[in-house]
Scaffold this active site. Structure first.
Site, short mmCIF file in Angstrom:
data_model
loop_
_atom_site.label_atom_id
_atom_site.label_comp_id
_atom_site.label_asym_id
_atom_site.label_seq_id
_atom_site.Cartn_x
_atom_site.Cartn_y
_atom_site.Cartn_z
N LYS A 129 0.84 -1.21 0.00
CA LYS A 129 0.00 0.00 0.00
C LYS A 129 0.88 1.25 0.00
O LYS A 129 2.06 1.20 0.33
CB LYS A 129 -0.93 -0.02 1.22
CG LYS A 129 -0.19 0.06 2.54
CD LYS A 129 -1.11 -0.24 3.71
CE LYS A 129 -0.32 -0.25 5.00
NZ LYS A 129 -1.07 -0.85 6.11
N ARG A 134 -11.34 -0.23 14.83
CA ARG A 134 -11.16 0.54 13.61
C ARG A 134 -12.02 -0.15 12.56
O ARG A 134 -13.23 -0.19 12.71
CB ARG A 134 -9.66 0.59 13.25
CG ARG A 134 -9.29 1.73 12.35
CD ARG A 134 -7.81 1.74 12.02
NE ARG A 134 -7.33 0.48 11.47
CZ ARG A 134 -6.15 0.31 10.91
NH1 ARG A 134 -5.31 1.32 10.81
NH2 ARG A 134 -5.78 -0.86 10.43
N TYR A 158 13.95 31.67 5.43
CA TYR A 158 12.72 32.34 5.89
C TYR A 158 12.77 32.56 7.40
O TYR A 158 13.13 31.65 8.15
CB TYR A 158 11.50 31.47 5.58
CG TYR A 158 11.06 31.51 4.13
CD1 TYR A 158 10.64 32.70 3.54
CD2 TYR A 158 11.06 30.35 3.37
CE1 TYR A 158 10.23 32.72 2.22
CE2 TYR A 158 10.64 30.35 2.06
CZ TYR A 158 10.23 31.55 1.48
OH TYR A 158 9.81 31.57 0.18
N MET A 186 9.99 25.20 0.62
CA MET A 186 9.24 24.25 -0.20
C MET A 186 10.15 23.42 -1.10
O MET A 186 9.95 22.22 -1.26
CB MET A 186 8.19 24.99 -1.04
CG MET A 186 7.21 24.06 -1.72
SD MET A 186 6.02 24.87 -2.80
CE MET A 186 4.97 25.68 -1.64
C1 LIG Z 1 -0.23 -1.84 6.72
C2 LIG Z 1 -0.75 -3.17 7.11
C3 LIG Z 1 0.12 -4.22 7.42
C4 LIG Z 1 1.63 -4.08 7.45
O1 LIG Z 1 2.07 -3.51 8.65
P1 LIG Z 1 3.65 -3.36 8.94
O2 LIG Z 1 3.67 -2.84 10.33
O3 LIG Z 1 4.16 -2.36 7.97
O4 LIG Z 1 4.28 -4.68 8.78
C5 LIG Z 1 -0.44 -5.46 7.68
N1 LIG Z 1 -1.78 -5.64 7.65
C6 LIG Z 1 -2.64 -4.63 7.37
C7 LIG Z 1 -4.10 -4.89 7.36
C8 LIG Z 1 -2.16 -3.37 7.11
O5 LIG Z 1 -3.01 -2.37 6.83
#
Ligand SMILES: *Cc1c(COP(=O)(O)O)cnc(C)c1O
Length: 399
Positions: free
Chosen positions: A41, A145, A275, A323
């Site tokens: 992700k 969550r 700045y 920036m």
């Molecule tokens: C991001 C995520 C992980 C990975 O977590 P890490 O701490 O980076 O290993 C595993 N499972 C889910 C559902 C996640 O959203």
């Protein structure tokens, strides 16, 4: 293309040698019988999801790939591995979700379900396509969550297994405190997960069990009893230890962020910088200009605090991070010259410019430092993490 030819601009050097190494360390931690679902992700935590997916697939280093959203899944290259989308399916008639979900079903991606209504919605789409959709049920075991409450999980699981157009591929949960060594919360979450899922078989699927998976990197390393059928490492693949730099686990940071020393200028004692004129030279010195700034994810809170590395020596960021530019005091690096390589984020965990050090300065965690690095900084895949020398072999440039 030689690495140096691309260094006229800031670059993220992504060592796929280190990536392979880390995947090997994680594989050794779980053994051969546990599947590894690599978490890609947020553009593989800023490391370039397409390149990471290709390397993991080509070398058989992962059994599945996971992303947060449908957009991210659509952006992955086809590498022949199962794809899991973790964002729960909800509101399927909002926006263009429906088309995206149909694409997902058509491609066989596993979708995440947290409600009976979502199970019904996905089943309807699949039925309309004459397909079977793969889904996993996410169960909330205490983090509050996403996920169906464990007390109601059976209703959602039933809603899935009742639908001929759905195939239950997985049951999962996520830990809130897996990176704490002695926490009781992880044990309690795991107990609640097992209470709901132990012994569950999908009678319709000939007694086949869905994959059970709960462990992120921290849980994989600290709580081996939580490995179950599959683990979900993100951070560890990228070489970062959830316990911090000093844990000695032999993970190798994959990312190194470099930029050339754009200009060097002498300044007199008393000259003020940037700045707000927040830094004043305490002596005559030379300032180096580097073309990186908070637009690239180099945080403004690093102003007058962070260090960069030049020729192996630390130099202080002085004045405000703006920036597009930062200024560094070259007083500590008399050898520094225009065009030298400046390392903003070092792949050495012990460096003053490590991701751990920057996270500390930014009041955040390594995950956020990675995710903030903007698209303006091109990712360049390098074969091995051989450090500063010019033998780095660059085999792909991702723009
Ligand atoms: C991001 C995520 C992980 C990975 O977590 P890490 O701490 O980076 O290993 C595993 N499972 C889910 C559902 C996640 O959203």
């Amino acid at each position: 293309m030689d690495a140096h030819t691309c260094l006229g601009e800031p670059r993220l050097l992504i060592s796929h040698g280190a990536l392979r190494h880390n995947a090997g360390v994680l594989r050794a931690a779980v053994g051969e019988s546990v599947k590894i679902c690599a978490i890609l992700k947020a553009d593989a935590y800023g490391h370039g999801a397409a390149g990471v997916a290709r390397t993991l697939a080509a070398d058989g280093l992962a059994d599945a790939l996971a992303v947060a959203s449908l957009d991210e899944a659509l952006a992955l290259p086809e590498v022949g591995l199962p794809v899991v989308v973790f964002r729960p399916v909800e509101n399927i008639y909002v926006g263009r979700q429906r088309e995206q979900l149909e694409e997902a079903i058509g491609r066989g991606w596993t979708l995440t379900i947290c409600s009976a209504a979502a199970a019904g919605d996905v089943a309807r789409l699949a039925l309309g396509m004459g397909k079977r959709a793969a889904v996993q049920v996410k169960i909330d075991t205490g983090m509050s969550r996403s996920g169906v409450d464990d007390g109601e999980a059976h209703e959602v699981i039933d809603a899935v297994t009742r639908q001929p157009a759905l195939r239950l591929g997985g049951l999962c949960t996520h830990f809130a405190c897996a990176d704490e060594v002695d926490d009781v919360a992880t044990g309690e979450q795991f107990r609640r997960f097992c209470e709901v899922t132990d012994g569950f078989v999908d009678s319709r699927a000939g007694g086949r069990r869905p994959l059970r998976h709960v462990a992120n990197t921290a849980a994989m390393l600290l709580h081996p009893h939580t490995h179950l059928d599959m683990v979900r490492p993100g951070l560890g693949l990228y070489g970062i230890d959830p316990m911090g730099a000093a844990s000695g686990r032999n993970l190798k940071p994959v990312m190194k962020w470099v930029a050339p020393l754009l200009m060097v200028r002498p300044v007199r004692k008393g000259a003020s910088v940037g700045y707000g004129l927040t830094w004043t030279a305490p002596r005559e010195t030379r300032l180096g200009l580097v073309s990186v700034g908070y637009a690239d994810g180099y945080m403004r809170s690093f102003s007058n605090r962070a260090k960069v590395m030049i020729n192996g020596t630390a130099a202080a960021v002085v004045g405000r991070v703006s920036m597009d530019l930062i200024t560094v005091d070259l007083g500590s690096v008399p050898s520094a010259q225009q065009g030298d390589e400046v390392t903003l984020l070092e792949d050495d965990p012990a460096s003053p410019a490590s991701v751990y050090a920057l996270a500390e300065l930014g009041g955040t965690i390594p995950y956020e430092i990675f995710c903030r690095i903007g698209a303006r900084v091109h990712r360049v895949v390098v074969e091995e993490d051989v450090g500063r020398d010019l033998s780095r072999r660059v085999f792909e440039s991702a723009g």
